[in-house]
Write an enzyme that holds these catalytic residues in place. Sequence first.
Site, PDB file in Angstrom:
ATOM      1  N   VAL B  14       0.866  -1.188   0.000  1.00  0.00           N
ATOM      2  CA  VAL B  14       0.000   0.000   0.000  1.00  0.00           C
ATOM      3  C   VAL B  14       0.899   1.233   0.000  1.00  0.00           C
ATOM      4  O   VAL B  14       1.116   1.870   1.024  1.00  0.00           O
ATOM      5  CB  VAL B  14      -0.962  -0.004   1.197  1.00  0.00           C
ATOM      6  CG1 VAL B  14      -1.954   1.142   1.077  1.00  0.00           C
ATOM      7  CG2 VAL B  14      -1.737  -1.314   1.260  1.00  0.00           C
ATOM      8  N   HIS B  15       1.433   1.547  -1.173  1.00  0.00           N
ATOM      9  CA  HIS B  15       2.309   2.716  -1.298  1.00  0.00           C
ATOM     10  C   HIS B  15       1.452   3.962  -1.485  1.00  0.00           C
ATOM     11  O   HIS B  15       0.223   3.891  -1.380  1.00  0.00           O
ATOM     12  CB  HIS B  15       3.295   2.505  -2.455  1.00  0.00           C
ATOM     13  CG  HIS B  15       2.625   2.332  -3.773  1.00  0.00           C
ATOM     14  ND1 HIS B  15       2.669   3.277  -4.754  1.00  0.00           N
ATOM     15  CD2 HIS B  15       1.861   1.314  -4.237  1.00  0.00           C
ATOM     16  CE1 HIS B  15       1.958   2.838  -5.788  1.00  0.00           C
ATOM     17  NE2 HIS B  15       1.465   1.660  -5.501  1.00  0.00           N
ATOM     18  N   ALA B  16       2.103   5.091  -1.767  1.00  0.00           N
ATOM     19  CA  ALA B  16       1.383   6.369  -1.760  1.00  0.00           C
ATOM     20  C   ALA B  16       0.189   6.396  -2.720  1.00  0.00           C
ATOM     21  O   ALA B  16      -0.920   6.756  -2.340  1.00  0.00           O
ATOM     22  CB  ALA B  16       2.352   7.510  -2.075  1.00  0.00           C
ATOM     23  N   GLU B  87      -3.808  -1.045 -10.409  1.00  0.00           N
ATOM     24  CA  GLU B  87      -2.522  -0.806 -11.081  1.00  0.00           C
ATOM     25  C   GLU B  87      -2.295  -1.777 -12.228  1.00  0.00           C
ATOM     26  O   GLU B  87      -2.731  -2.905 -12.168  1.00  0.00           O
ATOM     27  CB  GLU B  87      -1.380  -0.946 -10.077  1.00  0.00           C
ATOM     28  CG  GLU B  87      -1.230   0.321  -9.273  1.00  0.00           C
ATOM     29  CD  GLU B  87      -0.263   0.143  -8.101  1.00  0.00           C
ATOM     30  OE1 GLU B  87       0.446  -0.868  -8.054  1.00  0.00           O
ATOM     31  OE2 GLU B  87      -0.258   1.031  -7.243  1.00  0.00           O
TER      32      GLU B  87
END
Lengths: 322, 87
Positions: B14-16, B87
Amino acid sequence: MTQLSVSQFFEDMREDLDFALVAGREGINGKIRESQFQKNGLALAGDLGPVHPGRMQVWGYTELSYLKKLDSTARSDAISAFFGLSPCAVLIVGVDTLPDGITTLADTAQVPLIMTKLPGREVLPQILTYLETRLAPRAHMHGVLVDLYGVGVLIQGKSGIGKSECALHLITRGHRLVADDVVDIHLHGQELVGQSTDLLKHHLEVRGLGILNIKDLFGVVAIRYEKNVEMIIELVPWTADQSFDRLGIDLESKEILGHPLPLVRIPVAPGRNVPTLIEVAARNRLLQRMGYFSAHEFSRNLSAQIALENSRQSVDAPGAEN
Amino acid sequence: MPERNVTVTNELGVHARAAAAFAQLSSRFECEIFVSCRGMEVDGKSIMGVMMLTAPMGAELTIRTEGEDDHDAVEQLAALVENSFGE
């Protein structure tokens, strides 16, 4: 394509450069199309190919002493051939007398002859700067241009969203107004330069207060004549489903005269202090100009942290490779 | 008060951007949304909160919703995580 009439050029520069229109009055409405000027030594000696009629033609001491050396027939032929190209105007610098016959030929060919006694080294840099500014690609943008900490910020948004109120608030906080409502932007080299139109200069219209003269109300420190436009802030009405940038990682941009400028969209809603947001956006822009992107930095730290968690997890997991 | 466990499937965790996508979607719902990982629970509508979970790939998230459209919310948010945040 931008162009400028010879008469406008003459009127604008006449006082500063001591111009006199000595002949060719009929051609005064001709157009200057290029900001460069040309010296005509070789053209008068017969090499007419490189003459651009849309450029200001310049004669100085060299050209005139050459013409004076010719006998009157040869001189008149040389000048007629040159005028035959219909140059927009001829500017004669650094002399006070002309060889006979030139003015008559100019009248006939309707080529305006502008004379000044001032030397070319004084006149030419000034006309070049003037012509470059006047003939630069230009656009009128709706919005307010403010100088915040030396960053030129163009505030845009629909009518009534509060651009002028924002600008007023920013002025009370010590920032400087460049232009309200109509911003005249031209390209100077690679920079976009914004200024006010003459009529609106230093004025701000705020609903409920009317037209305010910022220079009189706040003094000269509250205004600027021109400023490079470096970023655009668009004020947009707050809507529940519109997705606003929440990270600031992806930088939006918008083109003015073919040049992209960073664009920041700020939603306007009660309780949001928009002038403060704009001020901080300008500060952030200063940081970015120095190569520091807060959001990128944050995102990198987060990813590093996640990678760390990830490696911890694989060590803790039973059956993980050792 | 629906609740659902989902596993983070994308490589970066869970990146930016993923956190932003989660919070953006959460904000469209009226209900309250909580998300937790490794015993820490945060507000699902807050980007900073979701980022603070620092959830890597394979981590388990628990999404808990409470309010009018809570069933819808939990379904859609779980789907978002399972689809690697689009993504």
